[in-house]
Design a protein around this motif. Sequence first.
Motif, PDB file in Angstrom:
ATOM      1  N   SER A  79       0.827  -1.212   0.000  1.00 15.15           N
ATOM      2  CA  SER A  79       0.000   0.000   0.000  1.00 15.15           C
ATOM      3  C   SER A  79       0.858   1.257   0.000  1.00 15.15           C
ATOM      4  CB  SER A  79      -0.928   0.011   1.220  1.00 15.15           C
ATOM      5  OG  SER A  79      -1.783  -1.115   1.204  1.00 15.15           O
ATOM      6  N   ILE A  80       2.001   1.214   0.693  1.00 17.51           N
ATOM      7  CA  ILE A  80       2.906   2.364   0.704  1.00 17.51           C
ATOM      8  C   ILE A  80       3.486   2.572  -0.699  1.00 17.51           C
ATOM      9  CG2 ILE A  80       5.048   3.295   1.680  1.00 17.51           C
ATOM     10  CD1 ILE A  80       4.400   1.717   4.235  1.00 17.51           C
ATOM     11  N   GLY A  81       3.868   1.471  -1.341  1.00 21.50           N
ATOM     12  CA  GLY A  81       4.326   1.563  -2.720  1.00 21.50           C
ATOM     13  C   GLY A  81       3.247   2.094  -3.642  1.00 21.50           C
ATOM     14  N   GLY A  82       2.007   1.648  -3.406  1.00 20.87           N
ATOM     15  CA  GLY A  82       0.884   2.144  -4.198  1.00 20.87           C
ATOM     16  C   GLY A  82       0.676   3.633  -4.040  1.00 20.87           C
ATOM     17  N   LEU A  97      13.195  -9.701  -7.099  1.00 21.69           N
ATOM     18  CA  LEU A  97      13.570  -9.696  -5.683  1.00 21.69           C
ATOM     19  C   LEU A  97      12.833 -10.783  -4.905  1.00 21.69           C
ATOM     20  CD1 LEU A  97      13.657  -5.845  -5.000  1.00 21.69           C
ATOM     21  CD2 LEU A  97      15.597  -7.419  -4.812  1.00 21.69           C
ATOM     22  N   MET A  98      11.529 -10.886  -5.125  1.00 19.10           N
ATOM     23  CA  MET A  98      10.749 -11.886  -4.391  1.00 19.10           C
ATOM     24  C   MET A  98      11.082 -13.301  -4.848  1.00 19.10           C
ATOM     25  SD  MET A  98       7.025 -10.082  -3.839  1.00 19.10           S
ATOM     26  CE  MET A  98       6.705  -9.736  -5.571  1.00 19.10           C
ATOM     27  N   GLY A  99      11.314 -13.462  -6.157  1.00 16.28           N
ATOM     28  CA  GLY A  99      11.626 -14.790  -6.670  1.00 16.28           C
ATOM     29  C   GLY A  99      12.963 -15.323  -6.195  1.00 16.28           C
ATOM     30  N   LEU A 100      13.916 -14.438  -5.926  1.00 21.43           N
ATOM     31  CA  LEU A 100      15.257 -14.842  -5.501  1.00 21.43           C
ATOM     32  C   LEU A 100      15.457 -14.765  -3.993  1.00 21.43           C
ATOM     33  CD1 LEU A 100      17.293 -12.996  -8.292  1.00 21.43           C
ATOM     34  CD2 LEU A 100      16.853 -15.456  -8.136  1.00 21.43           C
ATOM     35  N   SER A 101      14.427 -14.384  -3.255  1.00 28.14           N
ATOM     36  CA  SER A 101      14.566 -14.148  -1.815  1.00 28.14           C
ATOM     37  C   SER A 101      15.007 -15.391  -1.054  1.00 28.14           C
ATOM     38  CB  SER A 101      13.253 -13.613  -1.243  1.00 28.14           C
ATOM     39  OG  SER A 101      12.194 -14.529  -1.483  1.00 28.14           O
ATOM     40  N   ARG A 102      14.403 -16.535  -1.348  1.00 20.09           N
ATOM     41  CA  ARG A 102      14.784 -17.749  -0.612  1.00 20.09           C
ATOM     42  C   ARG A 102      16.186 -18.197  -0.996  1.00 20.09           C
ATOM     43  NH1 ARG A 102      11.027 -23.022  -0.715  1.00 20.09           N
ATOM     44  NH2 ARG A 102      11.695 -23.028  -2.906  1.00 20.09           N
ATOM     45  N   LEU A 103      16.523 -18.072  -2.280  1.00 21.79           N
ATOM     46  CA  LEU A 103      17.858 -18.448  -2.742  1.00 21.79           C
ATOM     47  C   LEU A 103      18.933 -17.614  -2.050  1.00 21.79           C
ATOM     48  CD1 LEU A 103      19.288 -20.307  -4.816  1.00 21.79           C
ATOM     49  CD2 LEU A 103      19.191 -18.398  -6.419  1.00 21.79           C
ATOM     50  N   CYS A 104      18.639 -16.333  -1.833  1.00 19.36           N
ATOM     51  CA  CYS A 104      19.589 -15.423  -1.191  1.00 19.36           C
ATOM     52  C   CYS A 104      19.475 -15.423   0.334  1.00 19.36           C
ATOM     53  CB  CYS A 104      19.384 -14.005  -1.711  1.00 19.36           C
ATOM     54  SG  CYS A 104      19.688 -13.822  -3.474  1.00 19.36           S
ATOM     55  N   GLY A 105      18.458 -16.095   0.858  1.00 18.77           N
ATOM     56  CA  GLY A 105      18.269 -16.138   2.309  1.00 18.77           C
ATOM     57  C   GLY A 105      17.940 -14.797   2.914  1.00 18.77           C
ATOM     58  N   SER A 106      17.060 -14.036   2.263  1.00 17.12           N
ATOM     59  CA  SER A 106      16.742 -12.682   2.731  1.00 17.12           C
ATOM     60  C   SER A 106      15.238 -12.424   2.630  1.00 17.12           C
ATOM     61  CB  SER A 106      17.511 -11.643   1.906  1.00 17.12           C
ATOM     62  OG  SER A 106      17.081 -10.337   2.211  1.00 17.12           O
ATOM     63  N   PHE A 107      14.573 -12.339   3.770  1.00 15.39           N
ATOM     64  CA  PHE A 107      13.146 -11.989   3.753  1.00 15.39           C
ATOM     65  C   PHE A 107      12.955 -10.494   3.484  1.00 15.39           C
ATOM     66  CE2 PHE A 107      14.475 -11.930   8.232  1.00 15.39           C
ATOM     67  CZ  PHE A 107      14.102 -10.661   8.624  1.00 15.39           C
ATOM     68  N   GLU A 108      14.035  -9.706   3.684  1.00 11.89           N
ATOM     69  CA  GLU A 108      13.956  -8.283   3.357  1.00 11.89           C
ATOM     70  C   GLU A 108      13.733  -8.062   1.864  1.00 11.89           C
ATOM     71  OE1 GLU A 108      16.575  -8.651   7.026  1.00 11.89           O
ATOM     72  OE2 GLU A 108      16.437  -9.647   5.084  1.00 11.89           O
ATOM     73  N   MET A 109      14.188  -9.002   1.045  1.00 11.74           N
ATOM     74  CA  MET A 109      13.984  -8.899  -0.396  1.00 11.74           C
ATOM     75  C   MET A 109      12.491  -9.012  -0.744  1.00 11.74           C
ATOM     76  SD  MET A 109      17.238 -11.095  -1.824  1.00 11.74           S
ATOM     77  CE  MET A 109      16.756 -10.973  -3.555  1.00 11.74           C
ATOM     78  N   ILE A 110      11.752  -9.777   0.052  1.00  8.14           N
ATOM     79  CA  ILE A 110      10.298  -9.867  -0.168  1.00  8.14           C
ATOM     80  C   ILE A 110       9.655  -8.523   0.140  1.00  8.14           C
ATOM     81  CG2 ILE A 110       8.168 -11.069   0.454  1.00  8.14           C
ATOM     82  CD1 ILE A 110       9.835 -13.445   1.313  1.00  8.14           C
ATOM     83  N   ILE A 111      10.082  -7.891   1.232  1.00 10.01           N
ATOM     84  CA  ILE A 111       9.545  -6.574   1.603  1.00 10.01           C
ATOM     85  C   ILE A 111       9.835  -5.557   0.505  1.00 10.01           C
ATOM     86  CG2 ILE A 111       9.666  -4.700   3.286  1.00 10.01           C
ATOM     87  CD1 ILE A 111      10.391  -6.790   5.411  1.00 10.01           C
ATOM     88  N   ALA A 112      11.094  -5.528   0.028  1.00  7.71           N
ATOM     89  CA  ALA A 112      11.465  -4.587  -1.033  1.00  7.71           C
ATOM     90  C   ALA A 112      10.714  -4.888  -2.322  1.00  7.71           C
ATOM     91  CB  ALA A 112      12.973  -4.654  -1.273  1.00  7.71           C
ATOM     92  N   GLY A 113      10.549  -6.180  -2.629  1.00  4.39           N
ATOM     93  CA  GLY A 113       9.827  -6.569  -3.834  1.00  4.39           C
ATOM     94  C   GLY A 113       8.375  -6.143  -3.803  1.00  4.39           C
ATOM     95  N   ARG A 114       7.754  -6.296  -2.647  1.00  2.00           N
ATOM     96  CA  ARG A 114       6.354  -5.865  -2.503  1.00  2.00           C
ATOM     97  C   ARG A 114       6.237  -4.350  -2.633  1.00  2.00           C
ATOM     98  NH1 ARG A 114       1.552  -8.433  -2.282  1.00  2.00           N
ATOM     99  NH2 ARG A 114       0.898  -7.324  -0.411  1.00  2.00           N
ATOM    100  N   LEU A 115       7.236  -3.629  -2.145  1.00  2.00           N
ATOM    101  CA  LEU A 115       7.228  -2.171  -2.279  1.00  2.00           C
ATOM    102  C   LEU A 115       7.271  -1.766  -3.756  1.00  2.00           C
ATOM    103  CD1 LEU A 115       7.427   0.673  -0.947  1.00  2.00           C
ATOM    104  CD2 LEU A 115       9.920   0.395  -1.053  1.00  2.00           C
ATOM    105  N   PHE A 116       8.176  -2.376  -4.515  1.00  2.00           N
ATOM    106  CA  PHE A 116       8.281  -2.067  -5.945  1.00  2.00           C
ATOM    107  C   PHE A 116       7.003  -2.464  -6.696  1.00  2.00           C
ATOM    108  CE2 PHE A 116      12.980  -2.156  -5.221  1.00  2.00           C
ATOM    109  CZ  PHE A 116      13.224  -0.870  -5.660  1.00  2.00           C
ATOM    110  N   CYS A 117       6.426  -3.598  -6.332  1.00  2.00           N
ATOM    111  CA  CYS A 117       5.173  -4.023  -6.971  1.00  2.00           C
ATOM    112  C   CYS A 117       4.052  -3.038  -6.655  1.00  2.00           C
ATOM    113  CB  CYS A 117       4.783  -5.427  -6.512  1.00  2.00           C
ATOM    114  SG  CYS A 117       5.805  -6.726  -7.233  1.00  2.00           S
ATOM    115  N   GLY A 118       4.062  -2.485  -5.443  1.00  2.00           N
ATOM    116  CA  GLY A 118       3.075  -1.474  -5.080  1.00  2.00           C
ATOM    117  C   GLY A 118       3.225  -0.211  -5.906  1.00  2.00           C
ATOM    118  N   VAL A 119       4.470   0.193  -6.155  1.00  2.00           N
ATOM    119  CA  VAL A 119       4.716   1.354  -7.011  1.00  2.00           C
ATOM    120  C   VAL A 119       4.130   1.110  -8.400  1.00  2.00           C
ATOM    121  CG1 VAL A 119       6.502   2.723  -8.151  1.00  2.00           C
ATOM    122  CG2 VAL A 119       6.766   2.095  -5.750  1.00  2.00           C
ATOM    123  N   CYS A 120       4.370  -0.074  -8.937  1.00  2.00           N
ATOM    124  CA  CYS A 120       3.824  -0.422 -10.249  1.00  2.00           C
ATOM    125  C   CYS A 120       2.301  -0.392 -10.238  1.00  2.00           C
ATOM    126  CB  CYS A 120       4.300  -1.808 -10.671  1.00  2.00           C
ATOM    127  SG  CYS A 120       3.435  -2.489 -12.106  1.00  2.00           S
ATOM    128  N   GLY A 121       1.695  -1.015  -9.216  1.00  2.00           N
ATOM    129  CA  GLY A 121       0.236  -1.059  -9.139  1.00  2.00           C
ATOM    130  C   GLY A 121      -0.388   0.321  -9.034  1.00  2.00           C
TER     131      GLY A 121
END
Length: 207
Positions: free
Chosen positions: A55-58, A91-115
């Motif tokens: 929502s913040i990204g939106g 970012l979200m697709g590679l989050s588990r491979l990189c071991g970073s849940f912060e990448m999911i947060i950042a990915g959702r932010l970027f997706c919100g900007v797009c939306g």
Amino acid sequence: GITGAFHYGLQVSIINSPAEYIKTFICETWLKRFGSPPSAEMITLMWSFIVSIYSIGGLLGSSSAGYLSVRFGRKQAMLFSNIPALLGAALMGLSRLCGSFEMIIAGRLFCGVCGGLALNIHIMYAGECAPRKLRGLIAITASTSIAAGKFVGFALGLREVLGVEALWPILLAANALPALVQLLTLPFFPESPRYLLIDKKDKEGCI
């Protein structure tokens, strides 16, 4: 509307199915980093960030939609909106491979900007391009695309499709596909006549 309204509907519904898997991933990642499991409150906090930061990204995307649509044109601005969508999916697709849940947060932010960006421009662009007799019909494509996105997100989240523990990063990255489709198809669409006439002063192009 495939990256605007459809993307919004998809992101709203797609996050529900892998909730428990993502919480488990947060717990495992925290344990590897700090040697002790996180508290239940911390897991809830991180999960709340993942869900609500869209929502913040939106808000950021919606705030910039007016400027970008005038500065670059409706069609060009919609093409730009695919950049944060693809970045968020990566970012979200590679989050588990990189071991970073912060990448999911950042990915959702970027997706919100797009939306937020594409949803506003979709309605503007469709209304300005539609013939007068079809304007009402074309305007409701935004609502139809949102509903379609929610349905597709729900369908992809089924256990028989991508709603299993091994595939949840692919599920979160599924919004890359509509972004790629729009990148390949939108360049063949015309620019908004209203933009050409009022903002670019191109009467011949408008006609």
